[in-house]
Design an enzyme around this catalytic site. Structure first.
Site, PDB file in Angstrom:
ATOM      1  N   GLU A 134       0.827  -1.199   0.000  1.00 41.32           N
ATOM      2  CA  GLU A 134       0.000   0.000   0.000  1.00 41.32           C
ATOM      3  C   GLU A 134       0.862   1.251   0.000  1.00 41.32           C
ATOM      4  OE1 GLU A 134      -3.046  -2.011   3.224  1.00 41.32           O
ATOM      5  OE2 GLU A 134      -2.020  -0.153   3.699  1.00 41.32           O
ATOM      6  N   CYS A 154       5.723  -7.606   6.995  1.00 41.49           N
ATOM      7  CA  CYS A 154       6.708  -7.094   7.942  1.00 41.49           C
ATOM      8  C   CYS A 154       7.059  -8.218   8.902  1.00 41.49           C
ATOM      9  CB  CYS A 154       6.127  -5.913   8.728  1.00 41.49           C
ATOM     10  SG  CYS A 154       7.325  -5.109   9.834  1.00 41.49           S
ATOM     11  N   CYS A 394      -1.469   1.555   8.236  1.00 43.07           N
ATOM     12  CA  CYS A 394      -1.131   0.308   8.914  1.00 43.07           C
ATOM     13  C   CYS A 394      -1.585  -0.992   8.263  1.00 43.07           C
ATOM     14  CB  CYS A 394      -1.648   0.330  10.337  1.00 43.07           C
ATOM     15  SG  CYS A 394      -1.534   1.916  11.100  1.00 43.07           S
TER      16      CYS A 394
HETATM   17  N1  SAH Z   1       8.169  -0.494  10.866  1.00 38.35           N
HETATM   18  C1  SAH Z   1       8.301   0.926  10.978  1.00 38.35           C
HETATM   19  C2  SAH Z   1       7.500   1.718   9.974  1.00 38.35           C
HETATM   20  C3  SAH Z   1       6.113   1.262   9.598  1.00 38.35           C
HETATM   21  S1  SAH Z   1       4.824   1.466  10.757  1.00 38.35           S
HETATM   22  C4  SAH Z   1       7.968   1.378  12.377  1.00 38.35           C
HETATM   23  O1  SAH Z   1       7.532   0.552  13.172  1.00 38.35           O
HETATM   24  O2  SAH Z   1       8.168   2.537  12.695  1.00 38.35           O
HETATM   25  C5  SAH Z   1       4.560   3.191  10.892  1.00 38.35           C
HETATM   26  C6  SAH Z   1       3.964   3.602  12.212  1.00 38.35           C
HETATM   27  O3  SAH Z   1       2.601   3.148  12.329  1.00 38.35           O
HETATM   28  C7  SAH Z   1       4.698   2.988  13.400  1.00 38.35           C
HETATM   29  O4  SAH Z   1       4.895   3.958  14.403  1.00 38.35           O
HETATM   30  C8  SAH Z   1       3.724   1.932  13.863  1.00 38.35           C
HETATM   31  O5  SAH Z   1       3.934   1.557  15.203  1.00 38.35           O
HETATM   32  C9  SAH Z   1       2.411   2.612  13.614  1.00 38.35           C
HETATM   33  N2  SAH Z   1       1.234   1.749  13.669  1.00 38.35           N
HETATM   34  C10 SAH Z   1       1.109   0.451  13.343  1.00 38.35           C
HETATM   35  N3  SAH Z   1      -0.140   0.013  13.562  1.00 38.35           N
HETATM   36  C11 SAH Z   1      -0.832   1.061  14.054  1.00 38.35           C
HETATM   37  C12 SAH Z   1      -2.176   1.256  14.462  1.00 38.35           C
HETATM   38  N4  SAH Z   1      -3.061   0.261  14.419  1.00 38.35           N
HETATM   39  N5  SAH Z   1      -2.524   2.486  14.896  1.00 38.35           N
HETATM   40  C13 SAH Z   1      -1.625   3.509  14.917  1.00 38.35           C
HETATM   41  N6  SAH Z   1      -0.359   3.401  14.546  1.00 38.35           N
HETATM   42  C14 SAH Z   1       0.044   2.184  14.117  1.00 38.35           C
END
Ligand code: SAH
Length: 402
Positions: A134, A154, A394
């Protein structure tokens, strides 16, 4: 009574747990961490995977003069096209063959979701091997941001994140990362993103990139860096973007954070912390079993020291799990212990899974969390949840389609 003296209401502690699916486990029964990409068919080699020198060499190999590389780069990185029909400056005889060889199709659009005003578009792409990724294009006042994916799936296995549930499919190639930007720029050039000011005629393009789509960018380091270098290279060699407008977000792969700090490209750095205490972060971010909160914060601080770029701490506020006032205080304490002015905190209401323990914090609780950090001298701003109605964050779209 000043707000510091308001009575503290004891709130419950909800612990992370998966609902309706279970985390893959490793041999020791801990959540599986996948750092290496499973071996799968390689994505087609693409012009954008190459350095400028390699591009010229490739054309010479194909029996063409080296200057054709610049023409092709101009089509792709300045006009955002891979269509031989647009490239009338190339010799007609073998144009089709040349262009499809150098700029093979990398992704096809499966689905596109837009919000009401159309100022957020979420793209779902299918790659050559059927893997889904995405990207999300968002208009803000004065900037256009693209949230890109760095991997299909991931391997970091965070229990609140839709992308992690299926594990890592594979690393994206640099060109697969870059093509997300080129395709978004194409959509912008076609006027497909809504919310443009009336009467505004200047051409638009993506100004900001956040690596906050699917995947852990630092687990795909070499391809990430080639993509970033190409984003900041001047047109037509690259996309002519500014490094400070590119944000690399990580769960906290400490050695790779050090490597990133040593690069000559001062991108904006973001750490997905989500908890200031190891007890909770061990469960929320499985990679915390390798690198603890303090190590991740030390690495983030060292990034600031090395680059002079203020770093961000991401913190998804989850109801009664990590949103307690004492955690705001502990976070402030840990950040201040490393200095002032080096960091800001970006809490974001969790993008919730309906009917589960994974719910966003109540607005008053969010406000109190933010207030405490600001009061302690840590600049803190609540991030908006753009595109919530289209599962804008996400990996939720790809998860729904898989
Ligand atoms: N793997 C990297 C980048 C991708 S995720 C990382 O973890 O930073 C990007 C951001 O979205 C991260 O801060 C992650 O924790 C957040 N994220 C994932 N699922 C989420 C959700 N359901 N609600 C809010 N933020 C979320």
């Amino acid at each position: 009574m000043p707000p510091e003296f308001l009575p503290v209401v004891a709130r419950p502690q909800v612990r992370p747990a998966t609902e309706g699916w279970s985390q893959k486990l490793d041999g020791e029964g801990r959540p599986l961490l996948q750092f290496a990409s499973p071996k799968r068919g390689k994505p087609p080699a693409h012009f954008a995977d190459l350095t400028v020198e390699q591009r010229k060499a490739r054309l010479v190999e194909l029996g063409m003069p080296a200057f054709r590389a610049k023409q092709i780069a101009t089509h792709y990185f300045t006009h955002f096209t891979s269509d031989p029909a647009d490239m009338t400056d190339l010799p007609a005889a073998n144009r089709e063959e040349l262009v499809t060889g150098l700029l093979p199709p990398l992704m096809t659009e499966v689905r596109r979701l837009a919000t009401d005003r159309g100022d957020t578009i979420k793209f779902l792409w299918k790659l050559h091997d059927g893997a889904l990724v995405e990207s999300v294009l968002m208009r803000y006042p004065g900037r256009i941001t693209l949230c890109v994916s760095s991997q299909a799936g991931c391997g970091m296995n965070c229990p609140f994140c839709a992308t992690g549930q299926a594990g890592l499919t594979r690393n994206l190639s640099a060109a697969e990362i870059l093509d997300q930007v080129v395709r978004a720029n194409r959509a912008l050039a076609n006027g497909e993103l809504g919310g443009k000011k009336k009467g505004e005629t200047t051409p638009e393009r993506v100004s900001n990139i956040v690596f906050m789509g699917m995947g852990e960018p630092l687990a795909n380091y070499a391809r990430l860096m080639h993509a970033v270098r190409t984003m900041v290279a001047p047109q037509p060699e690259g996309l002519g973007m500014s490094a400070r407008h590119i944000t690399v977000s990580t769960v906290g792969l400490v050695p790779a954070i050090g490597k990133l700090a040593d690069e000559d490209i001062p991108v904006t750095f973001a750490l997905s912390l989500h908890a200031p205490d190891d007890e909770l972060r061990d469960e929320l971010i499985p990679v915390n079993s390798r690198w603890k909160v303090d190590e991740a914060l030390d690495a983030a601080h060292a990034y600031f020291e090395k680059t002079g770029r203020r770093v961000s701490i991401e913190y998804a506020l989850i109801k009664d799990m990590n949103d307690h006032a004492w955690r705001a205080d502990l976070l402030a304490e840990k950040l201040l212990a490393r200095g002032r002015g080096w960091v800001h905190v970006n809490p974001i209401p969790l993008n919730p899974t309906p009917g589960s323990i994974w719910t966003s914090s109540e607005p008053e609780v969010q406000d109190e969390f933010v207030r405490r950090l600001n009061a302690a001298g840590i600049p803190t701003t609540l991030r908006d949840t753009r595109g919530k109605e289209i599962d804008g964050a996400c990996g939720q779209l790809a998860a729904a389609d898989a």
